[in-house]
Design a protein around this motif. Structure first.
Motif, PDB file in Angstrom:
ATOM      1  N   CYS A 146      11.161 -31.924  43.556  1.00 39.66           N
ATOM      2  CA  CYS A 146      11.057 -33.234  44.192  1.00 39.66           C
ATOM      3  C   CYS A 146      11.609 -33.116  45.600  1.00 39.66           C
ATOM      4  CB  CYS A 146      11.816 -34.304  43.401  1.00 39.66           C
ATOM      5  SG  CYS A 146      13.618 -34.175  43.541  1.00 39.66           S
ATOM      6  N   THR A 147      11.399 -34.141  46.412  1.00 42.99           N
ATOM      7  CA  THR A 147      11.959 -34.142  47.753  1.00 42.99           C
ATOM      8  C   THR A 147      12.970 -35.282  47.877  1.00 42.99           C
ATOM      9  OG1 THR A 147      11.444 -34.233  50.130  1.00 42.99           O
ATOM     10  CG2 THR A 147      10.049 -35.520  48.669  1.00 42.99           C
ATOM     11  N   VAL A 148      14.076 -34.970  48.561  1.00 47.48           N
ATOM     12  CA  VAL A 148      15.206 -35.893  48.693  1.00 47.48           C
ATOM     13  C   VAL A 148      15.623 -35.913  50.155  1.00 47.48           C
ATOM     14  CG1 VAL A 148      17.610 -36.304  48.003  1.00 47.48           C
ATOM     15  CG2 VAL A 148      15.985 -35.385  46.342  1.00 47.48           C
ATOM     16  N   HIS A 149      16.004 -37.080  50.651  1.00 48.37           N
ATOM     17  CA  HIS A 149      16.486 -37.185  52.027  1.00 48.37           C
ATOM     18  C   HIS A 149      17.678 -36.253  52.219  1.00 48.37           C
ATOM     19  CE1 HIS A 149      18.023 -38.885  55.750  1.00 48.37           C
ATOM     20  NE2 HIS A 149      16.900 -39.582  55.862  1.00 48.37           N
ATOM     21  N   HIS A 150      17.738 -35.578  53.378  1.00 43.08           N
ATOM     22  CA  HIS A 150      18.789 -34.588  53.597  1.00 43.08           C
ATOM     23  C   HIS A 150      20.188 -35.191  53.472  1.00 43.08           C
ATOM     24  CE1 HIS A 150      19.720 -36.073  57.669  1.00 43.08           C
ATOM     25  NE2 HIS A 150      18.418 -36.214  57.840  1.00 43.08           N
ATOM     26  N   GLU A 151      20.347 -36.483  53.753  1.00 45.17           N
ATOM     27  CA  GLU A 151      21.664 -37.110  53.647  1.00 45.17           C
ATOM     28  C   GLU A 151      22.133 -37.217  52.199  1.00 45.17           C
ATOM     29  OE1 GLU A 151      21.534 -40.868  55.609  1.00 45.17           O
ATOM     30  OE2 GLU A 151      21.429 -40.000  57.620  1.00 45.17           O
ATOM     31  N   HIS A 152      21.197 -37.168  51.249  1.00 43.17           N
ATOM     32  CA  HIS A 152      21.546 -37.315  49.838  1.00 43.17           C
ATOM     33  C   HIS A 152      21.392 -36.018  49.052  1.00 43.17           C
ATOM     34  CE1 HIS A 152      21.731 -41.528  50.669  1.00 43.17           C
ATOM     35  NE2 HIS A 152      20.432 -41.660  50.861  1.00 43.17           N
ATOM     36  N   GLN A 153      21.074 -34.932  49.737  1.00 41.38           N
ATOM     37  CA  GLN A 153      20.759 -33.696  49.037  1.00 41.38           C
ATOM     38  C   GLN A 153      21.952 -33.159  48.241  1.00 41.38           C
ATOM     39  OE1 GLN A 153      18.627 -31.759  47.479  1.00 41.38           O
ATOM     40  NE2 GLN A 153      17.464 -31.139  49.290  1.00 41.38           N
ATOM     41  N   THR A 154      23.133 -33.148  48.838  1.00 48.78           N
ATOM     42  CA  THR A 154      24.305 -32.611  48.149  1.00 48.78           C
ATOM     43  C   THR A 154      24.615 -33.410  46.897  1.00 48.78           C
ATOM     44  OG1 THR A 154      25.244 -31.782  50.223  1.00 48.78           O
ATOM     45  CG2 THR A 154      26.752 -32.051  48.377  1.00 48.78           C
ATOM     46  N   ASP A 168      12.948 -30.679  53.221  1.00 47.83           N
ATOM     47  CA  ASP A 168      12.168 -30.363  54.420  1.00 47.83           C
ATOM     48  C   ASP A 168      10.667 -30.531  54.196  1.00 47.83           C
ATOM     49  OD1 ASP A 168      11.882 -28.247  52.697  1.00 47.83           O
ATOM     50  OD2 ASP A 168      12.292 -26.684  54.177  1.00 47.83           O
ATOM     51  N   GLU A 169      10.288 -31.360  53.213  1.00 43.10           N
ATOM     52  CA  GLU A 169       8.876 -31.638  52.956  1.00 43.10           C
ATOM     53  C   GLU A 169       8.652 -33.145  52.939  1.00 43.10           C
ATOM     54  OE1 GLU A 169       7.010 -29.428  49.774  1.00 43.10           O
ATOM     55  OE2 GLU A 169       8.532 -27.862  49.920  1.00 43.10           O
ATOM     56  N   MET A 170       7.493 -33.567  53.478  1.00 41.89           N
ATOM     57  CA  MET A 170       7.161 -34.985  53.541  1.00 41.89           C
ATOM     58  C   MET A 170       7.044 -35.599  52.148  1.00 41.89           C
ATOM     59  SD  MET A 170       6.758 -36.238  56.584  1.00 41.89           S
ATOM     60  CE  MET A 170       6.571 -35.687  58.283  1.00 41.89           C
ATOM     61  N   TYR A 171       6.441 -34.868  51.225  1.00 42.98           N
ATOM     62  CA  TYR A 171       6.287 -35.342  49.863  1.00 42.98           C
ATOM     63  C   TYR A 171       6.043 -34.137  48.971  1.00 42.98           C
ATOM     64  CZ  TYR A 171       1.385 -35.060  51.390  1.00 42.98           C
ATOM     65  OH  TYR A 171       0.193 -34.643  51.922  1.00 42.98           O
ATOM     66  N   VAL A 172       6.345 -34.313  47.704  1.00 48.33           N
ATOM     67  CA  VAL A 172       6.151 -33.260  46.704  1.00 48.33           C
ATOM     68  C   VAL A 172       5.410 -33.862  45.525  1.00 48.33           C
ATOM     69  CG1 VAL A 172       7.315 -31.812  44.994  1.00 48.33           C
ATOM     70  CG2 VAL A 172       8.132 -31.826  47.353  1.00 48.33           C
ATOM     71  N   SER A 173       4.413 -33.165  45.051  1.00 51.02           N
ATOM     72  CA  SER A 173       3.676 -33.565  43.856  1.00 51.02           C
ATOM     73  C   SER A 173       3.845 -32.482  42.802  1.00 51.02           C
ATOM     74  CB  SER A 173       2.185 -33.751  44.175  1.00 51.02           C
ATOM     75  OG  SER A 173       1.443 -34.048  43.001  1.00 51.02           O
ATOM     76  N   ASP A 174       4.390 -32.856  41.647  1.00 47.21           N
ATOM     77  CA  ASP A 174       4.622 -31.869  40.589  1.00 47.21           C
ATOM     78  C   ASP A 174       4.292 -32.491  39.241  1.00 47.21           C
ATOM     79  OD1 ASP A 174       5.475 -29.900  38.845  1.00 47.21           O
ATOM     80  OD2 ASP A 174       7.375 -29.538  39.872  1.00 47.21           O
ATOM     81  N   ARG A 175       3.127 -32.136  38.719  1.00 44.62           N
ATOM     82  CA  ARG A 175       2.706 -32.508  37.371  1.00 44.62           C
ATOM     83  C   ARG A 175       2.832 -34.000  37.089  1.00 44.62           C
ATOM     84  NH1 ARG A 175       6.588 -28.556  34.409  1.00 44.62           N
ATOM     85  NH2 ARG A 175       7.646 -28.775  36.437  1.00 44.62           N
ATOM     86  N   GLY A 176       2.196 -34.772  37.928  1.00 44.95           N
ATOM     87  CA  GLY A 176       2.096 -36.203  37.665  1.00 44.95           C
ATOM     88  C   GLY A 176       3.229 -37.041  38.211  1.00 44.95           C
ATOM     89  N   ILE A 177       4.189 -36.420  38.888  1.00 45.96           N
ATOM     90  CA  ILE A 177       5.263 -37.170  39.532  1.00 45.96           C
ATOM     91  C   ILE A 177       5.306 -36.789  41.007  1.00 45.96           C
ATOM     92  CG2 ILE A 177       7.742 -37.600  39.637  1.00 45.96           C
ATOM     93  CD1 ILE A 177       7.901 -37.298  36.684  1.00 45.96           C
ATOM     94  N   LEU A 178       5.238 -37.798  41.873  1.00 44.22           N
ATOM     95  CA  LEU A 178       5.221 -37.579  43.317  1.00 44.22           C
ATOM     96  C   LEU A 178       6.445 -38.242  43.929  1.00 44.22           C
ATOM     97  CD1 LEU A 178       2.069 -38.628  42.356  1.00 44.22           C
ATOM     98  CD2 LEU A 178       1.601 -37.431  44.495  1.00 44.22           C
TER      99      LEU A 178
END
Length: 341
Positions: A146-154, A168-178
């Motif tokens: 999944c992708t998470v804002h860098h401020e919340h990554q830790t 560092d990605e605009m969006y992530v799609s992984d098996r039916g969850i984006l």
């Protein structure tokens, strides 16, 4: 004739069109307004001809426990639901709009049950902003990316070690969850779905209506090589990294940087080695090189201009450090990537 009657043109008749996108929005407590507005307005512009805003090619609704109770955004704006939670069988997307932490994790059991039921029925689930926290908290992201804002990554990685998160990605799609990290990246995810499900003409129409020059690809976020330092918990290190990222084109001596964050150069070096693996000088140079790397991929600027924008004295200086770090010259890197594309 009223001066405004000319604006009231009759929309064209469109019959027998089954919407390609049927989405329900679940707004969490203190949800962030921009990702929701960006996503829903993308659907609105793609859903009809001209600016009539009829829900023809796309349909959407806001669902909640009580359709008579408004939902408050983090900015204080109130949004009224359209329907109460029900059967998700006619949907192909449920969009979970996150917001302020930890308030957004207080999403009700009824809402969680609706999301889970939709997922189990084969409906794709979209998480905007900190919606990824909600989906991970429900166990839906286990073993996924999944992708998470860098401020919340830790914080995300500490809470959900079984989820592979990137920032560092605009969006992530992984098996039916984006997922997308929020802000304007919600536009890019929305137009990706419109392009995929409604066709490029609908997507282009929406982009044009919203005055967006182009749909950014999933990888067009500038890389933050020291994102973990920006959220390490040490005030001086975090402030130093923030200054470095604001002054990519105009770096200055580390002694000056240390003074700006309220410590000695020696103490700042010790802190950087404690929370990372590089000195402040190496960190700043690598941040500038990472920005140059991104510009080579995503702009047509010349090498000399990129060198200048990244705070290097000339193209030769930039090229020398770039080759040392990335194992090829900037020109060779750009040519190879464009051939691959």
């Amino acid at each position: 004739m009223s001066r405004y009657e000319a604006l009231a043109t009759k929309p064209p008749e469109l019959h027998g069109i089954e919407p390609s996108i049927r989405a329900a929005f679940v707004l969490c407590p203190k949800f962030t307004l921009l990702p929701y507005a960006a996503f829903v307005d993308s659907l609105r512009h793609a859903a009809d001809e001209a600016d009539y805003s009829r829900q023809i090619y796309c349909k959407w609704k806001i669902v909640s426990e009580d359709r008579k109770t408004p939902i408050a955004a983090s900015c204080g704006s109130l949004v009224m639901p359209d329907e109460e939670f029900g059967d998700a069988g006619d949907l192909n997307f449920v969009v979970v709009v996150g917001g302020l932490l930890p308030a957004c994790l207080e999403l009700s059991e009824a809402a969680r049950s609706f999301i889970r039921g939709a997922y189990e029925s084969g409906v794709a689930i979209v998480g905007l902003c900190t919606g990824s926290f909600i989906l991970a908290d429900m166990g839906l992201l286990a073993g996924r990316r999944c992708t998470v804002h860098h401020e919340h990554q830790t914080a995300f990685r500490a809470l959900f070690p079984d989820v592979e998160s990137v920032s560092d990605e605009m969006y992530v799609s992984d098996r039916g969850i984006l997922t997308c990290p929020g802000g304007t990246s919600a536009l890019d995810l929305a137009f990706h779905l419109i392009d995929t499900h409604c066709g490029k003409a609908r997507a282009v129409k929406g982009l044009t209506s919203l005055l967006i020059e182009q749909h950014r690809s999933t990888s067009r976020f500038p890389h933050r090589p020291y994102g973990q330092l920006a959220a390490c918990g040490n005030r001086k290190v975090q402030a130093a990294v923030e200054i470095m990222e604001r002054h990519i084109a105009t770096p200055y001596p580390i002694s000056v940087l240390a003074n700006k964050v309220g410590c000695s150069e020696r103490e700042l070096c010790r802190l950087f080695m404690k929370y990372g693996s590089d000195s402040p000088g190496d960190t700043w140079r690598n941040i500038r090189l990472a920005h140059g790397h991104w510009l080579l991929l995503n702009s047509d600027r010349g090498i000399a201009q990129i060198a200048n924008e990244c705070g290097f004295s000339d193209a030769a200086h930039f090229t020398r450090w770039f080759k040392s770090t990335f194992k090829e010259t900037p020109d060779a890197f750009r040519r190879r990537r464009r051939i691959i594309k």
